[in-house]
Design a protein around this motif. Sequence first.
Motif, PDB file in Angstrom:
ATOM      1  N   SER A   1     -35.788  55.740 -66.620  1.00  0.00           N
ATOM      2  CA  SER A   1     -34.623  56.507 -67.038  1.00  0.00           C
ATOM      3  C   SER A   1     -33.538  55.557 -67.526  1.00  0.00           C
ATOM      4  O   SER A   1     -33.168  54.617 -66.814  1.00  0.00           O
TER       5      SER A   1
ATOM      6  N   SER B   1     -27.209  61.080 -68.890  1.00  0.00           N
ATOM      7  CA  SER B   1     -28.215  60.677 -69.867  1.00  0.00           C
ATOM      8  C   SER B   1     -27.630  60.606 -71.270  1.00  0.00           C
ATOM      9  O   SER B   1     -27.950  59.706 -72.048  1.00  0.00           O
TER      10      SER B   1
ATOM     11  N   GLN C   1     -36.071  58.984 -71.024  1.00  0.00           N
ATOM     12  CA  GLN C   1     -36.800  59.291 -69.797  1.00  0.00           C
ATOM     13  C   GLN C   1     -38.305  59.343 -70.084  1.00  0.00           C
ATOM     14  O   GLN C   1     -38.733  59.987 -71.039  1.00  0.00           O
TER      15      GLN C   1
END
Length: 234
Positions: free
Chosen positions: A42, A116, A30
């Motif tokens: 991202s 993530s 990010q």
Amino acid sequence: MATGRTVAWTRHILDDLGYTGLAVCGQGGQLYHAGEHRLLTSVTLDRTVARRALEALEARIGPVAVAASLDGIDGGIAMGPGFAWRRDPEAVPHPNAPDLARPLTDRDGLWDAPISKLYLRHPDLSDDRLAAACTEAAGAYAAFVVSGEDLVEMLPLGLTKATGLSLAARRLGVTAADTIAFGDMPNDIPMLSWAGHGVAMADAHPALLAVADEVTAGHEAEGIAKVLERLLLG
């Protein structure tokens, strides 16, 4: 600032510091503009690939406890069944730290939203041994790194802090040769290798000490300040 923490766990700290520049968060996945409170880029972990990696890993070393770091500026942590921290992994003791961790009763809930990265825990293996076992069993699917005590992370293959730093450097009009980086854990190895000058803290992980251009004093002895004063004040 470059940190393994995602934006959701970092931005309140940047706000308190009055920092308005770029921040590399989420192990390089990010790029965040603190002044504009905006996520510029991202990179997410493919959930199908992550599930395959877990299957390959657990076939080799048995069950692991898993938590998912959710994507986005407000992304929290979804903790799968049996996952518990020995220490709070990302939040700091701070009045504005977000309360973004939530437990799940079913592991399938880990895949409900873009993620993530994953956090992995094993009942018997140390952080270093778990990361090595992960890489051996599932390194074809994802990257695995030790980023702190009780923090073994599964990341998109090829993603490191150097990934995000290269994007930040491009926006700032500088090259890697123009930079200096400080770190203390194995997840900082690509960052120190990327930078023109890589500095490890005295209390850093042995793997980072082995690749640093310089070793400074420890965290409690103002090691970063000592190097910056030498370079900037002569």
